[in-house]
Enzyme design. Structure first.
Site, short mmCIF file in Angstrom:
data_model
loop_
_atom_site.label_atom_id
_atom_site.label_comp_id
_atom_site.label_asym_id
_atom_site.label_seq_id
_atom_site.Cartn_x
_atom_site.Cartn_y
_atom_site.Cartn_z
N SER A 227 60.82 -9.66 9.36
CA SER A 227 61.76 -9.78 10.48
C SER A 227 62.10 -8.41 11.06
O SER A 227 62.23 -8.25 12.28
CB SER A 227 63.03 -10.49 10.04
OG SER A 227 63.72 -9.74 9.04
N ARG A 231 60.93 -7.92 14.94
CA ARG A 231 62.02 -7.78 15.91
C ARG A 231 61.83 -6.54 16.77
O ARG A 231 61.93 -6.60 17.99
CB ARG A 231 63.37 -7.73 15.17
CG ARG A 231 64.57 -7.63 16.13
CD ARG A 231 65.86 -7.51 15.36
NE ARG A 231 66.18 -8.73 14.63
CZ ARG A 231 66.06 -8.87 13.32
NH1 ARG A 231 65.60 -7.87 12.57
NH2 ARG A 231 66.38 -10.01 12.74
N ASN A 235 60.49 -6.87 20.87
CA ASN A 235 61.33 -6.40 21.97
C ASN A 235 60.69 -5.25 22.74
O ASN A 235 60.73 -5.22 23.98
CB ASN A 235 62.69 -5.96 21.42
CG ASN A 235 63.60 -7.13 21.12
OD1 ASN A 235 64.24 -7.69 22.00
ND2 ASN A 235 63.66 -7.52 19.86
#
Length: 291
Positions: A227, A231, A235
């Site tokens: 994660s 992440r 982005n």
């Protein structure tokens, strides 16, 4: 400059900008720079993204030099604006560590500072116009090395490469394992995984629920580095893609859209560095706590 790429369609232009400069071993045993995305895939595990590695290492050196220069020039007098900015960053990170990390370690604050500044610098490369440095790389490749400019790939945002973000998150994962075992011992660490979240008082029921606990806890435990990496990658990759799409528009529209997006993106690159840092501190704090 996107308009000058008349030999490329919009799809080819996007693919070109999203392809790394890859060096690796071909199936025939030769080592070379990949000229297409297909060749990069054929290199498999031996493939090295030279652009991501180069920029990440280079920006790490920039980070070290900046802080070393400030540390050498620091004095009790009136600080320069640059020194004041660096001191604000250090105080901000130190405050975040004190509020979040509940164990005792001299490593956490320097680690958090390194993560925040290094990721911020890597993310900030996204603010450079998408064609500026890649176009310069194409000119060098064509005029110095005699390469076809369409086969010169050069990405400048390391955090849009999942190999870089996974590498950082796996390093954090190793530290989580180290702190978990150091503070709780191997037995305590395994027991924490095997006896949570279901821990009934009945010993038979407890033994029967150990496999269930292990599955649930291992999934949660292994999801942390994944994660963290995805992440940051997701982005930043999306932000880079929007810049590339804007570059395909007519010149006057580019400025109307790219400037507001770049200003907003300053918040994104800072926030992503902060989130990665804070989650690292939280995970290491959880690893250091005895339950």
């Amino acid at each position: 400059m996107a308009a000058e790429e008349h030999a490329l369609t919009s799809t080819e232009y996007i693919k070109h900008h999203l392809t790394n400069m890859t060096y690796g071993k071909m199936p025939d045993g030769s080592w070379k720079l990949a000229e297409t995305a297909e060749e990069a895939q054929q290199m498999g595990f031996t493939a090295i993204h030279l652009d991501s590695m180069g920029w990440s290492i280079g920006l790490g050196i920039v980070f070290c030099l900046m802080f070393w220069i400030v540390a050498k020039a620091a004095n009790s007098g009136v600080p320069t604006k640059f020194q004041a900015a660096i001191e604000m960053i250090i105080e901000f990170v130190d405050s975040s560590v004190r509020d979040t990390f509940h164990g005792k370690s001299r490593l956490i604050a320097p680690l958090a500072l390194t993560i925040f500044v290094w990721i911020f610098l890597m993310n900030a490369m996204d603010l450079i116009p998408v064609d500026f440095i890649p176009y310069a790389a194409q000119l060098i490749g064509a005029n110095v090395f005699g390469m076809d400019p369409h086969h010169v790939y050069f990405k400048i945002v390391p955090s849009t490469d999942p190999n870089i973000t996974l590498g950082m998150s796996l390093s954090v994962f190793v530290l989580i394992l180290f702190y978990s075992i150091r503070e709780k011992g191997v037995g305590g660490f395994v027991g924490e995984l095997a006896l949570n979240p279901f821990n009934p008082s009945n010993p038979v029921a407890r033994a029967c629920l150990i496999p269930v606990n292990l599955i649930l806890e291992l999934v949660t435990f292994l999801a942390r580095p994944v994660s963290l990496a995805l992440r940051l990658f997701g982005n930043m990759y999306a932000g880079e893609l929007i810049f590339i799409l804007i570059a395909l528009l007519p010149f006057w529209i580019q400025w109307a859209l790219s400037v507001p997006w770049a200003i907003f993106h300053i918040l994104v690159i800072t926030l992503q560095a902060f989130i990665f840092m804070m989650l690292t501190i939280v995970y290491l704090s959880m690893a250091s706590e005895k339950h």
